[in-house]
Motif scaffolding. Sequence first.
Motif, PDB file in Angstrom:
ATOM      1  N   VAL A  58       0.839  -1.190   0.000  1.00  8.76           N
ATOM      2  CA  VAL A  58       0.000   0.000   0.000  1.00  8.76           C
ATOM      3  C   VAL A  58       0.877   1.244   0.000  1.00  8.76           C
ATOM      4  CG1 VAL A  58      -1.672   1.331   1.326  1.00  8.76           C
ATOM      5  CG2 VAL A  58      -1.916  -1.134   1.159  1.00  8.76           C
ATOM      6  N   PRO A  59       0.670   2.186  -0.920  1.00  7.88           N
ATOM      7  CA  PRO A  59       1.466   3.423  -0.951  1.00  7.88           C
ATOM      8  C   PRO A  59       0.996   4.385   0.140  1.00  7.88           C
ATOM      9  CG  PRO A  59      -0.165   3.465  -2.699  1.00  7.88           C
ATOM     10  CD  PRO A  59      -0.276   2.109  -2.044  1.00  7.88           C
ATOM     11  N   VAL A  60       1.488   4.203   1.343  1.00  5.28           N
ATOM     12  CA  VAL A  60       0.983   4.939   2.500  1.00  5.28           C
ATOM     13  C   VAL A  60       1.115   6.450   2.312  1.00  5.28           C
ATOM     14  CG1 VAL A  60       1.251   5.326   4.981  1.00  5.28           C
ATOM     15  CG2 VAL A  60       1.463   3.019   4.044  1.00  5.28           C
ATOM     16  N   GLU A  61       2.289   6.912   1.881  1.00  2.00           N
ATOM     17  CA  GLU A  61       2.487   8.354   1.727  1.00  2.00           C
ATOM     18  C   GLU A  61       1.502   8.956   0.737  1.00  2.00           C
ATOM     19  OE1 GLU A  61       6.915   9.712   2.039  1.00  2.00           O
ATOM     20  OE2 GLU A  61       6.901   7.689   1.214  1.00  2.00           O
ATOM     21  N   SER A  62       1.308   8.286  -0.383  1.00  2.00           N
ATOM     22  CA  SER A  62       0.402   8.791  -1.410  1.00  2.00           C
ATOM     23  C   SER A  62      -1.041   8.833  -0.913  1.00  2.00           C
ATOM     24  CB  SER A  62       0.505   7.915  -2.656  1.00  2.00           C
ATOM     25  OG  SER A  62      -0.432   8.299  -3.633  1.00  2.00           O
ATOM     26  N   LEU A  63      -1.482   7.755  -0.272  1.00  3.05           N
ATOM     27  CA  LEU A  63      -2.856   7.704   0.234  1.00  3.05           C
ATOM     28  C   LEU A  63      -3.092   8.753   1.305  1.00  3.05           C
ATOM     29  CD1 LEU A  63      -3.286   3.838   0.457  1.00  3.05           C
ATOM     30  CD2 LEU A  63      -4.572   5.371  -1.049  1.00  3.05           C
ATOM     31  N   ALA A  64      -2.125   8.915   2.212  1.00  7.01           N
ATOM     32  CA  ALA A  64      -2.286   9.891   3.280  1.00  7.01           C
ATOM     33  C   ALA A  64      -2.301  11.315   2.729  1.00  7.01           C
ATOM     34  CB  ALA A  64      -1.156   9.735   4.291  1.00  7.01           C
ATOM     35  N   THR A  65      -1.441  11.583   1.768  1.00  7.14           N
ATOM     36  CA  THR A  65      -1.384  12.926   1.180  1.00  7.14           C
ATOM     37  C   THR A  65      -2.684  13.264   0.464  1.00  7.14           C
ATOM     38  OG1 THR A  65       1.017  12.721   0.900  1.00  7.14           O
ATOM     39  CG2 THR A  65      -0.097  14.439  -0.364  1.00  7.14           C
ATOM     40  N   ASN A  66      -3.194  12.323  -0.315  1.00 10.87           N
ATOM     41  CA  ASN A  66      -4.457  12.569  -1.013  1.00 10.87           C
ATOM     42  C   ASN A  66      -5.624  12.714  -0.038  1.00 10.87           C
ATOM     43  OD1 ASN A  66      -3.350  12.541  -3.589  1.00 10.87           O
ATOM     44  ND2 ASN A  66      -3.611  10.330  -3.822  1.00 10.87           N
ATOM     45  N   ALA A  67      -5.600  11.936   1.046  1.00  5.45           N
ATOM     46  CA  ALA A  67      -6.693  11.988   2.015  1.00  5.45           C
ATOM     47  C   ALA A  67      -6.745  13.332   2.722  1.00  5.45           C
ATOM     48  CB  ALA A  67      -6.543  10.866   3.038  1.00  5.45           C
ATOM     49  N   LEU A  68      -5.591  13.882   3.056  1.00  2.00           N
ATOM     50  CA  LEU A  68      -5.561  15.134   3.810  1.00  2.00           C
ATOM     51  C   LEU A  68      -5.510  16.378   2.930  1.00  2.00           C
ATOM     52  CD1 LEU A  68      -3.115  14.165   6.699  1.00  2.00           C
ATOM     53  CD2 LEU A  68      -5.542  14.681   6.925  1.00  2.00           C
ATOM     54  N   MET A  69      -4.836  16.278   1.787  1.00  2.00           N
ATOM     55  CA  MET A  69      -4.607  17.462   0.967  1.00  2.00           C
ATOM     56  C   MET A  69      -5.377  17.460  -0.349  1.00  2.00           C
ATOM     57  SD  MET A  69      -0.477  17.786   1.636  1.00  2.00           S
ATOM     58  CE  MET A  69      -0.332  19.214   0.565  1.00  2.00           C
ATOM     59  N   GLY A  70      -6.054  16.356  -0.636  1.00  2.00           N
ATOM     60  CA  GLY A  70      -6.805  16.263  -1.875  1.00  2.00           C
ATOM     61  C   GLY A  70      -5.923  15.859  -3.037  1.00  2.00           C
ATOM     62  N   PRO A  71      -6.514  15.595  -4.207  1.00  2.00           N
ATOM     63  CA  PRO A  71      -5.730  15.244  -5.392  1.00  2.00           C
ATOM     64  C   PRO A  71      -4.746  16.355  -5.748  1.00  2.00           C
ATOM     65  CG  PRO A  71      -8.072  14.850  -5.745  1.00  2.00           C
ATOM     66  CD  PRO A  71      -7.961  15.611  -4.462  1.00  2.00           C
ATOM     67  N   ARG A  75      -4.631  21.007  -5.132  1.00  2.00           N
ATOM     68  CA  ARG A  75      -3.888  21.550  -3.990  1.00  2.00           C
ATOM     69  C   ARG A  75      -3.476  22.990  -4.237  1.00  2.00           C
ATOM     70  NH1 ARG A  75      -0.094  16.253  -3.719  1.00  2.00           N
ATOM     71  NH2 ARG A  75      -1.813  14.774  -3.410  1.00  2.00           N
ATOM     72  N   THR A  76      -3.331  23.719  -3.136  1.00  2.00           N
ATOM     73  CA  THR A  76      -2.971  25.128  -3.213  1.00  2.00           C
ATOM     74  C   THR A  76      -1.760  25.392  -2.337  1.00  2.00           C
ATOM     75  OG1 THR A  76      -4.509  25.597  -1.428  1.00  2.00           O
ATOM     76  CG2 THR A  76      -5.330  25.877  -3.672  1.00  2.00           C
ATOM     77  N   LEU A  77      -1.206  26.574  -2.465  1.00  2.00           N
ATOM     78  CA  LEU A  77      -0.078  26.959  -1.633  1.00  2.00           C
ATOM     79  C   LEU A  77      -0.539  27.198  -0.201  1.00  2.00           C
ATOM     80  CD1 LEU A  77       1.682  29.471  -4.056  1.00  2.00           C
ATOM     81  CD2 LEU A  77       2.426  27.148  -3.490  1.00  2.00           C
ATOM     82  N   PRO A  78       0.376  27.106   0.782  1.00  2.00           N
ATOM     83  CA  PRO A  78      -0.001  27.398   2.168  1.00  2.00           C
ATOM     84  C   PRO A  78      -0.681  28.755   2.289  1.00  2.00           C
ATOM     85  CG  PRO A  78       2.190  26.464   2.098  1.00  2.00           C
ATOM     86  CD  PRO A  78       1.777  26.689   0.666  1.00  2.00           C
ATOM     87  N   ASN A  79      -1.685  28.820   3.160  1.00  2.00           N
ATOM     88  CA  ASN A  79      -2.451  30.032   3.461  1.00  2.00           C
ATOM     89  C   ASN A  79      -3.427  30.416   2.362  1.00  2.00           C
ATOM     90  OD1 ASN A  79      -1.016  30.425   5.930  1.00  2.00           O
ATOM     91  ND2 ASN A  79       0.679  31.274   4.731  1.00  2.00           N
ATOM     92  N   GLU A  80      -3.529  29.623   1.290  1.00  2.00           N
ATOM     93  CA  GLU A  80      -4.537  29.873   0.279  1.00  2.00           C
ATOM     94  C   GLU A  80      -5.763  29.018   0.567  1.00  2.00           C
ATOM     95  OE1 GLU A  80      -2.987  29.149  -3.569  1.00  2.00           O
ATOM     96  OE2 GLU A  80      -1.746  30.955  -3.614  1.00  2.00           O
ATOM     97  N   ALA A  81      -6.900  29.419   0.039  1.00  2.00           N
ATOM     98  CA  ALA A  81      -8.117  28.635   0.238  1.00  2.00           C
ATOM     99  C   ALA A  81      -8.000  27.308  -0.486  1.00  2.00           C
ATOM    100  CB  ALA A  81      -9.324  29.417  -0.278  1.00  2.00           C
ATOM    101  N   SER A  82      -8.425  26.240   0.157  1.00  2.00           N
ATOM    102  CA  SER A  82      -8.332  24.915  -0.437  1.00  2.00           C
ATOM    103  C   SER A  82      -9.447  24.684  -1.445  1.00  2.00           C
ATOM    104  CB  SER A  82      -8.401  23.857   0.664  1.00  2.00           C
ATOM    105  OG  SER A  82      -8.400  22.575   0.096  1.00  2.00           O
ATOM    106  N   ASN A  83      -9.109  23.978  -2.548  1.00  2.00           N
ATOM    107  CA  ASN A  83     -10.103  23.647  -3.552  1.00  2.00           C
ATOM    108  C   ASN A  83     -10.761  22.300  -3.290  1.00  2.00           C
ATOM    109  OD1 ASN A  83      -9.501  25.959  -5.036  1.00  2.00           O
ATOM    110  ND2 ASN A  83      -7.791  24.951  -6.055  1.00  2.00           N
ATOM    111  N   SER A  84     -10.180  21.540  -2.375  1.00  2.00           N
ATOM    112  CA  SER A  84     -10.688  20.183  -2.150  1.00  2.00           C
ATOM    113  C   SER A  84     -11.315  20.060  -0.779  1.00  2.00           C
ATOM    114  CB  SER A  84      -9.547  19.172  -2.286  1.00  2.00           C
ATOM    115  OG  SER A  84      -8.615  19.374  -1.246  1.00  2.00           O
ATOM    116  N   ASP A  85     -12.058  18.987  -0.626  1.00  2.00           N
ATOM    117  CA  ASP A  85     -12.702  18.715   0.651  1.00  2.00           C
ATOM    118  C   ASP A  85     -12.531  17.228   0.941  1.00  2.00           C
ATOM    119  OD1 ASP A  85     -16.068  19.040   1.974  1.00  2.00           O
ATOM    120  OD2 ASP A  85     -14.140  19.112   2.962  1.00  2.00           O
ATOM    121  N   ALA A  86     -11.253  16.784   0.967  1.00  2.00           N
ATOM    122  CA  ALA A  86     -10.959  15.352   1.004  1.00  2.00           C
ATOM    123  C   ALA A  86     -11.571  14.652   2.200  1.00  2.00           C
ATOM    124  CB  ALA A  86      -9.443  15.143   0.999  1.00  2.00           C
ATOM    125  N   LEU A  87     -11.644  15.344   3.341  1.00  2.00           N
ATOM    126  CA  LEU A  87     -12.174  14.714   4.545  1.00  2.00           C
ATOM    127  C   LEU A  87     -13.525  15.292   4.954  1.00  2.00           C
ATOM    128  CD1 LEU A  87      -8.955  14.436   6.720  1.00  2.00           C
ATOM    129  CD2 LEU A  87     -10.089  12.669   5.419  1.00  2.00           C
TER     130      LEU A  87
END
Length: 233
Positions: A58-71, A75-87
């Motif tokens: 299982v690609p743990v890093e990839s799954l965790a990154t997508n789960a928390l940060m979206g596809p 993704r956006t730069l820090p302090n910008e509004a997020s385009n995703s709602d992964a959780l």
Amino acid sequence: MSTQADIQTIGLVVLKFPSDALYALALIDMIKKYSMIVPEGRCMAILWDPGNSLSISVPVESLATNALMGPAGSRTLPNEASNSDALAQTSVKWNLFGTLAVREMHDSTTVLGYRFAVVFRREGPRTFERRHSAPAELLQASLIDVEAKAFTRDFANNVWHFAGGDVETQISQRLSYLLTWNDEATVIAEQDAQSHISRFCPQMDLQQIPIAVRESYYTGLTLFSDIEISRLT
């Protein structure tokens, strides 16, 4: 070290993903469950055992990154509004904080196993910003010994070394030392249980300290040996 009665807030969550449950849905479920308790600006570390072969199904890093940060495309730069709602957490945004590789040592040269970790930070005030409001006693109790040899040679790197005991507990304790204040708790989360530990203050003189060993790339004559140089001159 703080007692349980002194702990007021959570400063860190360490999610231990068991090697006998390496499948995608289990990881996503754990992230969804425990990311809810991470305060703004604080970190969640996902820790797992890749096995001695360093191969994993299982690609743990990839799954965790997508789960928390979206596809990646959303993704956006820090302090910008997020385009995703992964959780399904509107207004909750996460950033990659760092990665960690650990060698579990039997002795100074023998490796017993490995652990990997990926750390995410929830958007919000950074841990160190609390220094502006913390009382003097808390500031003193939360100091990190950056002058210790173990700090510069192991703690401050993203490859750590441990020996003599439960390596996952040692990793969690070191993360608590680096990422929390002395009156904060670290949550150790697993699939069916969770526990709380106070901030751990390690004995620096008992830590594993890696020492670099220089080795020559060449053992015989080269084009730039003494003989060749004498001919060129």
